[in-house]
Design a protein around this motif. Structure first.
Motif, PDB file in Angstrom:
ATOM      1  N   PRO A  52       0.814  -1.219   0.000  1.00  0.00           N
ATOM      2  CA  PRO A  52       0.000   0.000   0.000  1.00  0.00           C
ATOM      3  C   PRO A  52       0.845   1.265   0.000  1.00  0.00           C
ATOM      4  CG  PRO A  52       0.091  -0.899   2.209  1.00  0.00           C
ATOM      5  CD  PRO A  52       0.776  -1.903   1.315  1.00  0.00           C
ATOM      6  N   THR A  53       0.253   2.340  -0.452  1.00  0.00           N
ATOM      7  CA  THR A  53       0.809   3.685  -0.323  1.00  0.00           C
ATOM      8  C   THR A  53      -0.163   4.501   0.518  1.00  0.00           C
ATOM      9  OG1 THR A  53      -0.237   4.207  -2.450  1.00  0.00           O
ATOM     10  CG2 THR A  53       2.114   3.727  -2.484  1.00  0.00           C
ATOM     11  N   ASP A  54       0.350   5.395   1.323  1.00  0.00           N
ATOM     12  CA  ASP A  54      -0.504   6.207   2.177  1.00  0.00           C
ATOM     13  C   ASP A  54      -1.183   7.310   1.366  1.00  0.00           C
ATOM     14  OD1 ASP A  54      -1.253   7.131   5.058  1.00  0.00           O
ATOM     15  OD2 ASP A  54      -0.494   8.929   4.053  1.00  0.00           O
ATOM     16  N   ALA A  55      -2.460   7.489   1.598  1.00  0.00           N
ATOM     17  CA  ALA A  55      -3.233   8.420   0.781  1.00  0.00           C
ATOM     18  C   ALA A  55      -2.713   9.847   0.870  1.00  0.00           C
ATOM     19  CB  ALA A  55      -4.712   8.366   1.188  1.00  0.00           C
ATOM     20  N   TRP A  56      -2.506  10.345   2.073  1.00  0.00           N
ATOM     21  CA  TRP A  56      -2.140  11.764   2.190  1.00  0.00           C
ATOM     22  C   TRP A  56      -0.675  12.016   1.872  1.00  0.00           C
ATOM     23  CZ3 TRP A  56      -5.457  15.328   1.483  1.00  0.00           C
ATOM     24  CH2 TRP A  56      -6.795  15.014   1.683  1.00  0.00           C
ATOM     25  N   THR A  57       0.178  11.006   2.036  1.00  0.00           N
ATOM     26  CA  THR A  57       1.546  11.127   1.551  1.00  0.00           C
ATOM     27  C   THR A  57       1.558  11.200   0.029  1.00  0.00           C
ATOM     28  OG1 THR A  57       2.353   9.868   3.459  1.00  0.00           O
ATOM     29  CG2 THR A  57       3.828  10.064   1.572  1.00  0.00           C
ATOM     30  N   THR A  58       0.745  10.341  -0.604  1.00  0.00           N
ATOM     31  CA  THR A  58       0.621  10.359  -2.063  1.00  0.00           C
ATOM     32  C   THR A  58       0.129  11.708  -2.556  1.00  0.00           C
ATOM     33  OG1 THR A  58       0.161   7.982  -2.191  1.00  0.00           O
ATOM     34  CG2 THR A  58      -0.600   9.344  -4.024  1.00  0.00           C
ATOM     35  N   LEU A  59      -0.935  12.224  -1.936  1.00  0.00           N
ATOM     36  CA  LEU A  59      -1.530  13.473  -2.413  1.00  0.00           C
ATOM     37  C   LEU A  59      -0.591  14.653  -2.191  1.00  0.00           C
ATOM     38  CD1 LEU A  59      -5.226  12.940  -1.299  1.00  0.00           C
ATOM     39  CD2 LEU A  59      -4.232  12.646  -3.580  1.00  0.00           C
ATOM     40  N   ALA A  60       0.240  14.584  -1.137  1.00  0.00           N
ATOM     41  CA  ALA A  60       1.238  15.636  -0.941  1.00  0.00           C
ATOM     42  C   ALA A  60       2.226  15.663  -2.109  1.00  0.00           C
ATOM     43  CB  ALA A  60       1.980  15.422   0.378  1.00  0.00           C
ATOM     44  N   GLY A  61       2.671  14.471  -2.537  1.00  0.00           N
ATOM     45  CA  GLY A  61       3.564  14.422  -3.688  1.00  0.00           C
ATOM     46  C   GLY A  61       2.904  14.942  -4.950  1.00  0.00           C
ATOM     47  N   LEU A  62       1.682  14.500  -5.190  1.00  0.00           N
ATOM     48  CA  LEU A  62       0.969  14.927  -6.393  1.00  0.00           C
ATOM     49  C   LEU A  62       0.659  16.417  -6.375  1.00  0.00           C
ATOM     50  CD1 LEU A  62      -1.527  11.956  -6.859  1.00  0.00           C
ATOM     51  CD2 LEU A  62       0.672  12.324  -8.002  1.00  0.00           C
ATOM     52  N   ALA A  63       0.508  16.973  -5.186  1.00  0.00           N
ATOM     53  CA  ALA A  63       0.244  18.408  -5.074  1.00  0.00           C
ATOM     54  C   ALA A  63       1.369  19.230  -5.693  1.00  0.00           C
ATOM     55  CB  ALA A  63       0.063  18.796  -3.612  1.00  0.00           C
ATOM     56  N   ARG A  64       2.601  18.696  -5.617  1.00  0.00           N
ATOM     57  CA  ARG A  64       3.756  19.415  -6.153  1.00  0.00           C
ATOM     58  C   ARG A  64       4.050  19.049  -7.597  1.00  0.00           C
ATOM     59  NH1 ARG A  64       4.212  23.527  -3.022  1.00  0.00           N
ATOM     60  NH2 ARG A  64       6.421  23.785  -3.516  1.00  0.00           N
ATOM     61  N   GLU A  65       3.394  18.003  -8.114  1.00  0.00           N
ATOM     62  CA  GLU A  65       3.713  17.521  -9.457  1.00  0.00           C
ATOM     63  C   GLU A  65       2.545  17.663 -10.429  1.00  0.00           C
ATOM     64  OE1 GLU A  65       6.824  14.377  -9.658  1.00  0.00           O
ATOM     65  OE2 GLU A  65       5.864  13.689  -7.803  1.00  0.00           O
ATOM     66  N   THR A  66       1.501  18.359 -10.004  1.00  0.00           N
ATOM     67  CA  THR A  66       0.388  18.727 -10.884  1.00  0.00           C
ATOM     68  C   THR A  66       0.128  20.212 -10.707  1.00  0.00           C
ATOM     69  OG1 THR A  66      -1.229  18.150  -9.157  1.00  0.00           O
ATOM     70  CG2 THR A  66      -0.674  16.435 -10.772  1.00  0.00           C
ATOM     71  N   LYS A  67      -0.676  20.776 -11.605  1.00  0.00           N
ATOM     72  CA  LYS A  67      -0.880  22.231 -11.576  1.00  0.00           C
ATOM     73  C   LYS A  67      -2.340  22.642 -11.407  1.00  0.00           C
ATOM     74  CE  LYS A  67       3.191  23.405 -14.386  1.00  0.00           C
ATOM     75  NZ  LYS A  67       3.738  22.033 -14.410  1.00  0.00           N
ATOM     76  N   THR A  68      -3.258  21.918 -12.022  1.00  0.00           N
ATOM     77  CA  THR A  68      -4.659  22.338 -12.013  1.00  0.00           C
ATOM     78  C   THR A  68      -5.588  21.281 -11.430  1.00  0.00           C
ATOM     79  OG1 THR A  68      -5.015  21.479 -14.258  1.00  0.00           O
ATOM     80  CG2 THR A  68      -4.291  23.771 -14.054  1.00  0.00           C
ATOM     81  N   LEU A  69      -5.122  20.073 -11.322  1.00  0.00           N
ATOM     82  CA  LEU A  69      -5.945  18.931 -10.945  1.00  0.00           C
ATOM     83  C   LEU A  69      -6.379  19.022  -9.483  1.00  0.00           C
ATOM     84  CD1 LEU A  69      -6.703  16.267 -12.483  1.00  0.00           C
ATOM     85  CD2 LEU A  69      -4.728  15.225 -11.351  1.00  0.00           C
ATOM     86  N   ARG A  70      -7.660  18.814  -9.228  1.00  0.00           N
ATOM     87  CA  ARG A  70      -8.098  18.707  -7.846  1.00  0.00           C
ATOM     88  C   ARG A  70      -7.751  17.317  -7.325  1.00  0.00           C
ATOM     89  NH1 ARG A  70     -10.201  23.087  -6.080  1.00  0.00           N
ATOM     90  NH2 ARG A  70     -10.924  22.111  -4.157  1.00  0.00           N
ATOM     91  N   LEU A  71      -7.473  17.219  -6.034  1.00  0.00           N
ATOM     92  CA  LEU A  71      -6.927  16.013  -5.431  1.00  0.00           C
ATOM     93  C   LEU A  71      -7.688  15.676  -4.161  1.00  0.00           C
ATOM     94  CD1 LEU A  71      -3.213  17.184  -5.716  1.00  0.00           C
ATOM     95  CD2 LEU A  71      -4.270  15.428  -7.168  1.00  0.00           C
ATOM     96  N   GLY A  72      -8.003  14.390  -3.968  1.00  0.00           N
ATOM     97  CA  GLY A  72      -8.720  14.058  -2.749  1.00  0.00           C
ATOM     98  C   GLY A  72      -8.822  12.575  -2.493  1.00  0.00           C
ATOM     99  N   THR A  73      -9.531  12.251  -1.411  1.00  0.00           N
ATOM    100  CA  THR A  73      -9.742  10.866  -0.985  1.00  0.00           C
ATOM    101  C   THR A  73     -11.215  10.505  -1.057  1.00  0.00           C
ATOM    102  OG1 THR A  73      -9.859  11.651   1.315  1.00  0.00           O
ATOM    103  CG2 THR A  73      -7.766  10.720   0.565  1.00  0.00           C
ATOM    104  N   LEU A  74     -11.451   9.280  -1.421  1.00  0.00           N
ATOM    105  CA  LEU A  74     -12.808   8.728  -1.462  1.00  0.00           C
ATOM    106  C   LEU A  74     -12.727   7.313  -0.867  1.00  0.00           C
ATOM    107  CD1 LEU A  74     -15.403  10.028  -2.624  1.00  0.00           C
ATOM    108  CD2 LEU A  74     -15.155   8.555  -4.596  1.00  0.00           C
TER     109      LEU A  74
END
Length: 307
Positions: A52-74
């Motif tokens: 597994p990968t941790d959701a909020w660790t993943t989203l923190a990384g993606l926050a810096r590697e995307t520009k317009t995409l909304r990011l979240g958990t479901l």
């Protein structure tokens, strides 16, 4: 009404951060509005390698590697994190993304993953969820310079500075579930969006009516809540390609057609038009084969424009 299409992934079934990054960047490039992921620590079938990968660790990384995409958990499980810690994590990722984060929060249901990683799993969890929603939104909503305190059955916070603050004035909060009264009432109090997870299609419109009635009873305008659904995705340019995609995720074509956005392009368009007519404004397309980026491109190029 334009139907908002989002991509929703299940990384606990087997995906690295790099796998998720490729999907998220394709999601952004192809014009989908958001990349969401589940928040789980154990596979629900198969070996789950590499783990597994941790959701909020993943989203923190993606926050810096995307520009317009909304990011979240479901959705994030209320059993995984203390609400004070969760409020800090989400606010920080929101800052890292420039204000693109959304929080889906649920009570948790998968007992085995808790046992596997030593996480307590109480039999009654709705109270945890209710207090977490109150604490997280309370911390974010406390004006700068003021303090936040809370005393509940499960959590006590004393004289918190309620920092950090998210970049957004209000981080969207997603609540879902099928309970007839308590969950709609919770959504009316705290949520900006109500999500139906893999519903039977005949249940969608009646469920929206139940939630809207709860909003009215709470004195809230139903127009202030977005209605969404999560549905499995398996679409092909022709029947053979659809059947290949169904086989790749271990699902039967007939079952996918019954429960998901599945079949040919025309069938997918018809299904999405149907759920939009039933009152759904946003669909989370559950992508289970994270290596099939052509699948995303097909939906973006052939399905979305026809909606």
């Amino acid at each position: 009404m334009t139907l908002d299409l989002r991509i929703f992934t299940e990384p606990q079934q087997g995906a690295t951060y790099d796998d998720l990054l490729k999907v998220a960047q394709a999601t952004e490039e192809l014009g989908f509005s958001a990349f969401f992921r589940s928040d789980h620590y154990l596979t629900m079938g198969g070996d789950g390698l590499p783990g597994p990968t941790d959701a909020w660790t993943t989203l923190a990384g993606l926050a810096r590697e995307t520009k317009t995409l909304r990011l979240g958990t479901l959705v994030t499980s209320a059993t995984f994190r203390h609400p004070g810690v969760l409020a800090i994590q989400v606010a920080q990722v929101d800052q890292m993304s420039g204000g693109r984060v959304e929080l889906g929060l649920g009570a948790g249901w998968f007992a085995e993953e808790h046992a596997a990683y030593g996480i307590p799993f109480p039999a009654k969890r709705f109270g945890l969820l209710e207090e977490q929603l109150e604490v997280v939104t309370g911390l974010w909503g406390t004006p700068l310079g003021e303090r936040y305190s809370f005393s509940g059955e499960h959590y006590t916070l004393t004289d918190s500075p309620a920092l950090p603050k998210p970049t957004q004035d209000r981080v969207p909060v997603i609540v879902g579930g099928s309970g007839p009264k308590r969950t709609p009432a919770l959504a009316a109090r705290f949520a900006t969006e109500y999500n139906q997870a893999f519903p039977a299609f005949g249940d969608i419109a009646p469920r929206i009516d139940v939630v809207n009635q709860s909003l009215k009873e709470a004195g809230r305008d139903p127009e202030t809540l977005t209605h969404s659904a999560a549905l499995v995705l398996a679409v092909g340019r022709d029947e053979a390609e659809f059947e290949r995609r169904a086989a790749a995720i271990g699902r039967e074509p007939a079952e996918l057609r019954e429960h998901g956005v599945a079949g040919t392009v025309a069938e997918a368009v018809d299904r999405l038009a149907q759920v939009r007519a039933d009152g759904i404004e946003r669909v989370y397309l559950q992508v289970l084969d994270l290596h099939d980026l052509d699948h995303l491109e097909l939906v973006a190029r052939e399905v979305a424009p026809r909606l």
